[in-house]
Scaffold this active site. Structure first.
Site, PDB file in Angstrom:
ATOM      1  N   CYS A   1       2.811  -8.904   3.577  1.00 46.43           N
ATOM      2  CA  CYS A   1       3.097  -7.622   2.937  1.00 46.43           C
ATOM      3  C   CYS A   1       3.794  -6.655   3.883  1.00 46.43           C
ATOM      4  CB  CYS A   1       1.827  -7.004   2.383  1.00 46.43           C
ATOM      5  SG  CYS A   1       0.506  -6.719   3.589  1.00 46.43           S
TER       6      CYS A   1
ATOM      7  N   HIS B   1      -3.611  -3.385   2.539  1.00 41.79           N
ATOM      8  CA  HIS B   1      -2.331  -3.861   2.007  1.00 41.79           C
ATOM      9  C   HIS B   1      -1.229  -2.877   2.381  1.00 41.79           C
ATOM     10  CE1 HIS B   1       0.435  -5.966  -0.569  1.00 41.79           C
ATOM     11  NE2 HIS B   1       0.539  -4.974  -1.427  1.00 41.79           N
TER      12      HIS B   1
ATOM     13  N   ASN C   1       5.902  -2.361  -4.507  1.00 45.05           N
ATOM     14  CA  ASN C   1       4.973  -3.384  -4.051  1.00 45.05           C
ATOM     15  C   ASN C   1       5.719  -4.693  -3.802  1.00 45.05           C
ATOM     16  OD1 ASN C   1       2.543  -4.545  -3.340  1.00 45.05           O
ATOM     17  ND2 ASN C   1       1.545  -4.187  -5.303  1.00 45.05           N
TER      18      ASN C   1
END
Length: 325
Positions: free
Chosen positions: A152, A295, A315
């Site tokens: 991520c 995250h 995202n």
């Protein structure tokens, strides 16, 4: 810092069209490989049932006006939260799954050049507008999917690079996250598919001045098999690069974050995914119940709707999560 996303309200009759499907139907619809292990299969069947119930509950509250966001049965709906968190974000255990977010080295909590830059912003007291969207400004590159690699941070950092380059050159560039994962391995705390501190790859790009390459020439693999930096790949030169003067990282206030998003179009940051983000569909997400970040995402806007402040985030879970990602 915890971000949330603003999207248009859903049509009540179309909130959860996949409600009450079983595990086999789920696997067929989402093209998910069947799990041969009976214990794991049982866990996923139970998780799917529990998540379907959660989707019903949130969407009933949404229709009644008691929730600012809606949920859906999506590609993550058959995963128990601990497995989802470990595979898609940054949980520590179990080790067979990916970790997406690691804490930076405590020996280097402050970067003085960064601190000087942010102090100058505070001194200038620039006032950002009440709302801003880099998406509406045409600065945000398409959403990608990190899949099961805990990458991520690589996607969040590259989203910042692509927005910055678009802002400077007027051209979109599709750059390689795999280059970040492989070439940045072992530097600034980066650990391949096992995650990285949120600033790791931007710092690597700034410090090494390594030329970035196109996604086509260095495609994403969903793994980290090389963890070395090849020297024979042609750079993708659009007339911009990440340099030491342009890279900054900080722990600061939301007011400072707002100013930075307005000035630059995108900022890498961290959020917590508990409370239902796994099943998020649209609206202003307010389900987070913890301040522990797990995250990395990219903030690309902010504003207020119905007296509720929000952050607009990009995202890395693909376009079939949330409002097209």
């Amino acid at each position: 810092m915890v971000g949330s996303a603003l999207c248009q309200h859903a049509v009540p009759g179309d909130l959860d069209p996949l409600d009450e499907i079983d595990e086999l139907e789920f696997e067929e619809y989402f093209h998910v490989d069947h799990v041969d292990d009976t214990v794991e299969e049982g866990k996923r069947e139970e998780a799917l049932k529990e998540n379907e119930e959660f989707v019903h509950k949130i969407n009933e509250e949404f229709v009644e006006g008691n929730s600012s966001w809606s949920a859906e049965v999506n590609k993550f709906a058959n995963l128990p939260y601990n497995e989802f968190e470990a595979m898609e974000t940054g949980d520590v255990e179990p080790r067979e799954y990916a970790r997406g977010l690691l804490h930076p080295d405590k020996d280097e909590p402050v970067d003085q050049k960064s601190e000087d830059y942010f102090n100058q912003i505070l001194i200038n007291r620039e006032t950002p507008p009440d709302s801003y969207s880099a998406v509406d400004a045409g600065l945000v590159s398409p959403v990608k999917d990190q899949q099961q690699c805990g990458s991520c941070v690589a996607f969040s950092n590259m989203a910042v690079v692509e927005t910055c380059f678009k802002n400077l050159t007027g051209l979109y560039g599709d750059y390689s996250e795999q280059q970040f994962i492989d070439c940045g391995y072992g530097q600034n705390g980066a650990d391949g598919c096992n995650g990285a501190p949120v600033h790791a790859y931007l710092k690597w790009a700034a410090d090494t001045q390594t030329a970035l390459v196109h996604e086509y020439n260095y495609p994403y693999l969903n793994t980290a098999p090389k963890l070395t930096c090849p020297s024979n790949i042609q750079p993708y030169n659009q007339g911009a690069k990440v340099n030491i003067a342009s890279y900054k990282f900080f722990e600061g206030t939301e007011d400072l974050l707002k100013t930075l998003v307005w000035k630059h179009g995108a900022v890498s940051t961290t959020i917590n995914t508990d409370g239902g983000l796994q099943l998020y569909k649209q609206g202003i997400f307010d389900g987070c119940t913890s301040q522990a970040q797990d995250h990395a995402v990219t903030v690309v806007g902010y504003g207020t709707e119905n007296l509720v402040d929000y952050w607009l985030i990009k995202n890395s879970w693909g376009t079939n999560w949330g409002d097209k990602g």
